[in-house]
Structure formats: C-alpha cells, structure tokens
Write a protein that holds these residues in place. Structure first.
Motif, mmCIF file in Angstrom:
data_model
loop_
_atom_site.group_PDB
_atom_site.id
_atom_site.type_symbol
_atom_site.label_atom_id
_atom_site.label_comp_id
_atom_site.label_asym_id
_atom_site.label_seq_id
_atom_site.Cartn_x
_atom_site.Cartn_y
_atom_site.Cartn_z
ATOM 1 N N VAL A 53 0.866 -1.121 0.085
ATOM 2 C CA VAL A 53 -0.094 -0.067 0.020
ATOM 3 C C VAL A 53 1.034 1.397 -0.051
ATOM 4 C CG1 VAL A 53 -1.427 1.365 1.319
ATOM 5 C CG2 VAL A 53 -2.099 -1.109 0.875
ATOM 6 N N LEU A 54 1.693 1.179 0.752
ATOM 7 C CA LEU A 54 2.755 2.382 1.089
ATOM 8 C C LEU A 54 3.479 2.578 -0.399
ATOM 9 C CD1 LEU A 54 4.274 1.936 4.542
ATOM 10 C CD2 LEU A 54 2.830 3.669 3.624
ATOM 11 N N LYS A 55 3.871 1.576 -1.070
ATOM 12 C CA LYS A 55 4.709 1.614 -2.389
ATOM 13 C C LYS A 55 3.689 2.126 -3.156
ATOM 14 C CE LYS A 55 7.878 -0.957 -5.639
ATOM 15 N NZ LYS A 55 8.281 -2.340 -5.745
ATOM 16 N N PHE A 56 2.586 1.539 -3.534
ATOM 17 C CA PHE A 56 1.484 1.973 -4.390
ATOM 18 C C PHE A 56 1.289 3.668 -4.304
ATOM 19 C CE2 PHE A 56 -2.745 2.807 -5.876
ATOM 20 C CZ PHE A 56 -2.733 2.182 -7.264
ATOM 21 N N ALA A 57 0.996 4.014 -2.924
ATOM 22 C CA ALA A 57 0.949 5.426 -2.786
ATOM 23 C C ALA A 57 2.286 6.319 -2.902
ATOM 24 C CB ALA A 57 0.253 5.690 -1.613
ATOM 25 N N HIS A 58 3.379 5.628 -3.063
ATOM 26 C CA HIS A 58 4.366 6.529 -3.095
ATOM 27 C C HIS A 58 4.852 7.250 -1.865
ATOM 28 C CE1 HIS A 58 3.974 6.008 -7.540
ATOM 29 N NE2 HIS A 58 2.819 6.634 -7.398
ATOM 30 N N LEU A 59 4.382 6.195 -0.806
ATOM 31 C CA LEU A 59 4.774 6.882 0.654
ATOM 32 C C LEU A 59 5.898 5.796 1.171
ATOM 33 C CD1 LEU A 59 1.210 7.879 1.824
ATOM 34 C CD2 LEU A 59 3.219 9.522 1.096
ATOM 35 N N ILE A 240 2.588 4.745 10.821
ATOM 36 C CA ILE A 240 1.265 4.496 11.105
ATOM 37 C C ILE A 240 0.464 5.162 10.438
ATOM 38 C CG2 ILE A 240 -0.685 4.192 12.728
ATOM 39 C CD1 ILE A 240 1.615 3.347 14.709
ATOM 40 N N ALA A 241 0.925 6.579 10.402
ATOM 41 C CA ALA A 241 -0.020 7.530 9.508
ATOM 42 C C ALA A 241 -0.030 7.359 8.283
ATOM 43 C CB ALA A 241 0.340 8.958 10.160
ATOM 44 N N ARG A 242 1.415 7.180 7.627
ATOM 45 C CA ARG A 242 1.462 6.974 6.120
ATOM 46 C C ARG A 242 0.466 5.867 5.782
ATOM 47 N NH1 ARG A 242 6.651 8.463 3.439
ATOM 48 N NH2 ARG A 242 7.757 10.117 5.084
ATOM 49 N N ILE A 243 0.298 4.831 6.510
ATOM 50 C CA ILE A 243 -0.214 3.727 5.959
ATOM 51 C C ILE A 243 -2.087 4.104 5.933
ATOM 52 C CG2 ILE A 243 -1.583 1.482 6.798
ATOM 53 C CD1 ILE A 243 1.302 0.815 7.901
ATOM 54 N N TYR A 249 -5.416 7.445 -0.361
ATOM 55 C CA TYR A 249 -5.005 7.783 -1.592
ATOM 56 C C TYR A 249 -5.584 6.779 -2.554
ATOM 57 C CZ TYR A 249 -1.414 7.880 -5.734
ATOM 58 O OH TYR A 249 -0.910 7.975 -6.901
ATOM 59 N N ILE A 250 -5.590 5.483 -2.442
ATOM 60 C CA ILE A 250 -6.272 4.474 -3.056
ATOM 61 C C ILE A 250 -7.663 4.673 -3.083
ATOM 62 C CG2 ILE A 250 -6.650 1.709 -3.261
ATOM 63 C CD1 ILE A 250 -4.133 1.592 -1.577
ATOM 64 N N ARG A 251 -8.391 5.167 -2.266
ATOM 65 C CA ARG A 251 -9.776 5.151 -2.310
ATOM 66 C C ARG A 251 -10.179 6.213 -2.795
ATOM 67 N NH1 ARG A 251 -9.421 4.192 3.620
ATOM 68 N NH2 ARG A 251 -9.483 6.368 3.835
ATOM 69 N N ASP A 252 -9.217 7.364 -3.369
ATOM 70 C CA ASP A 252 -9.368 8.382 -4.176
ATOM 71 C C ASP A 252 -9.399 8.123 -5.690
ATOM 72 O OD1 ASP A 252 -10.088 11.109 -4.719
ATOM 73 O OD2 ASP A 252 -7.968 11.682 -4.779
ATOM 74 N N GLY A 253 -10.315 6.895 -6.053
ATOM 75 C CA GLY A 253 -10.399 6.909 -7.533
ATOM 76 C C GLY A 253 -9.357 5.745 -7.960
ATOM 77 N N VAL A 261 -2.554 -4.932 -8.161
ATOM 78 C CA VAL A 261 -1.310 -5.294 -7.123
ATOM 79 C C VAL A 261 -1.693 -6.203 -6.390
ATOM 80 C CG1 VAL A 261 0.109 -4.515 -5.463
ATOM 81 C CG2 VAL A 261 -0.458 -3.126 -7.151
ATOM 82 N N VAL A 262 -2.975 -6.367 -5.854
ATOM 83 C CA VAL A 262 -3.738 -7.336 -4.738
ATOM 84 C C VAL A 262 -3.693 -8.730 -5.591
ATOM 85 C CG1 VAL A 262 -5.224 -7.906 -3.358
ATOM 86 C CG2 VAL A 262 -4.776 -5.753 -3.625
ATOM 87 N N ALA A 263 -4.162 -8.521 -6.707
ATOM 88 C CA ALA A 263 -4.455 -9.956 -7.573
ATOM 89 C C ALA A 263 -3.176 -10.687 -7.887
ATOM 90 C CB ALA A 263 -5.488 -9.430 -8.803
#
Length: 334
Positions: A53-59, A240-243, A249-253, A261-263
């Motif tokens: 999740v962090l990697k996907f959101a560039h965090l 923790i906050a970054r997660i 970020y993901i929920r925003d479309g 990624v999950v699949a």
C-alpha cells in the motif's frame, strides 16, 4: 492454488532474533542525527499488504529505515516482539492479550487502526452437509489459536447454543488449516484473510462470519525501547500515519489499479480483488486513531471472553499494557 512460504512461529523467531541488535537495545539513547539513523523492524500478516500500500501510494520513501517481516498471524508478530526481534507489530485485539498474560510484557499498545472485519469466517469444504454453526456439534473444527478466529468461533458457538467442548477444536496455522480442510482432516475451519479468500476459490462455503462479532479495532504494539526514544516514537507514528494516508490515496479513485497489485499477490482475478477492496473500505475505511478509553474497553471485553473460555488463567487488566506515549506524535503525523 495460491501458496506463499510464510514464517512459522519458531522459524520466524530463529530468523529474526539476529535483528534484535539492529532494532536497538532498551538502553539506546536518542540519536542526535535524527530519523535517518532510526531503523524499525515491523511485522506484517498475509502478503505484506501494508508495504504494498505504501509503495503504491509513493509513501514508502521514509526518512528512516523499515525492515518488514512476514508472519501468518499477529500472534506470531507479538511473539517476535517478546523475543526482541520486532519493534512494531500489527494485530487484532487478541494477540497482545496472550503476549501480556504472563504479567511482564515488553511492549505497549500505542495506536489503533480501524479496519474491515470481512473475510473472517468459519468455512466448510464444498459438498459439506454442515450449513450453519449449530451443525458443527461433534465436528473437527480448525481455528487459528489466539487470533480473531479463536474469538469469533467461540462467540458464534455461544450464539448457536453450543459450548467450546461441543466441538473437537484443532489449533492450526492458516496454511495448515486450509490444507487440512481440503484433505478431509477437519470438517470446518475458522480463519481470516488470504486463507479464506483462497478457500472460496477452491469451493469452500461460509457457515459463520465474524463480521458483526469483531470490533474492527486492529492494534499497533510497540516494543518498550521504541517508546524510550523520541526519534523512534516519531518514526513509528509517521509510519502508522503513512499507512492511513496511503489507503485514502487508493480510495480516491485508484481502487482498480491497486486491485492489480492485490491480484498478483493473492492469485485472484482483478475484478474479485477490486470488489473485495471496495467492500472492505465501504464497511470500515482503514485509518489510524490514537488510544481511547473505548478502545481499551473493547479489548477488555475480548480478554474477559477468553477468561470465560479458560484460555486465560485469570482476569487480565488490559489497560496495564496500553500507552498514550505515541498520541502526540501520531496526531501531528495524521
């Protein structure tokens, strides 16, 4: 069939113990060089979804170092914390209860992550004649010990008018339980996450759900040495906050792109992975919060249930291993 080699309890500790030195001793002083000198050893369950999740959101480009280790359950993460091999563990409400049961925990619960309670189920193999929880009487039922599966199975049995002694309960790790279910070694299995998803892909049927049994409180537990250093506290709060921000970020479309990624990790069809993610976030968006009296009371209720079950020798006062030491840093980071 999806298979991933995960660390078992014994193997996890054997592999992670050398990291204890890297995690820092309890007497470690706060470094004057800032967060760049901080390394956090952090546990993950399932398929390292937090890291993904962090990697996907560039965090994921943190100003401190993070060493992720994968476990089959939060119970094993807490065992690693007790062994000095992890700094930060994520789990349901249950593992810290058992990790603290001896009265001398070396950790504190420092934050709560609200999350979905979907995919927490009692399942039976395709073709089973068992159609509900009442039908488990006299059956061999696997469950993941000292986890949400242990708790919601107990609660579901009670609601169906059954006692724990009415079933032949078999403690099993998720992968082992799935194999036993498919091989006919058990009649039903109480589990969570990827093992439930995989079981459904193989035709398993749900006969009971923990969706409305569980609180949705998932806990962050920090080893005591983390709380002794301002730098480590700041790093833990930031992670923790970054997660939380990454999920937003993901929920925003961006649900469809993340579902790819999950699949890939879970061997699901992308459409199913996307549906599962959307359903989970619709039920309860993943987000962190600070410690509250209500979150402590929620875990106390769970601990009392395990005392009634006989899994704990006596009443456990859970507030003894909670701490608000991260509240200020986490509020700033969020």
């Amino acid at each position: 069939m999806f298979r991933r080699t995960l660390l078992t309890s014994t193997a996890a500790l054997a592999l992670l113990l050398p990291l204890a030195t890297a995690c820092g001793g309890d007497a470690e002083a706060e470094s004057s060089s800032g967060l760049s000198s901080v390394t956090l050893a952090v546990g993950a369950t399932g398929w390292k979804n937090e890291e993904a999740v962090l990697k996907f959101a560039h965090l994921d480009d943190t100003p401190y170092k993070v060493k992720w280790s994968l476990f089959q359950g939060g119970d094993q993460q807490l065992q690693a914390v007790r062994a000095g091999a992890l700094d930060l563990a994520s789990s349901s409400e249950i593992p810290p209860i058992f990790a603290a049961a001896d009265g001398s925990p070396n950790f504190k619960v420092v934050a709560v992550q609200r999350g979905t309670t979907l995919n927490q189920e009692v399942i039976v193999p395709k073709g089973s004649k068992v159609t509900d929880i009442a039908g488990l009487k006299g059956k061999k039922v696997g469950y993941v010990q000292n986890t949400t599966a242990h708790y919601f199975l107990y609660e579901l049995l009670q609601r169906a008018g059954l006692k724990w002694s009415d079933i032949d309960a078999k403690p099993l790790l998720p992968n082992d339980g799935l194999a036993a279910l498919n091989g006919g070694g058990i009649d039903a299995f109480a589990s969570y996450g990827t093992s439930v998803i995989t079981a459904h892909q193989q035709g398993a049927v749900t006969v009971g759900s923990g969706k409305d049994v569980l609180s949705g409180n998932f806990l962050w537990s920090a080893r005591d040495n983390v709380l002794k250093s301002a730098g480590r506290r700041a790093a833990a709060a930031d992670l923790i906050a970054r997660i939380t921000k990454a999920y937003a970020y993901i929920r925003d479309g961006r649900e469809h792109e993340f579902a790819k990624v999950v699949a890939k990790a879970t061997h699901q069809p992308v459409a199913q992975a996307e549906k599962d993610f959307r359903d989970a976030q619709a039920q309860r968006p993943t987000q962190a919060r600070t410690v509250g009296d209500d979150t402590i009371a929620s875990q106390q209720k769970v601990a009392d249930a395990f005392t009634e079950l006989g899994a704990l020798k006596g009443k456990l006062d859970v507030k003894s291993f909670w701490s608000r030491a991260l509240d200020t840093d986490l509020e700033k980071a969020l």
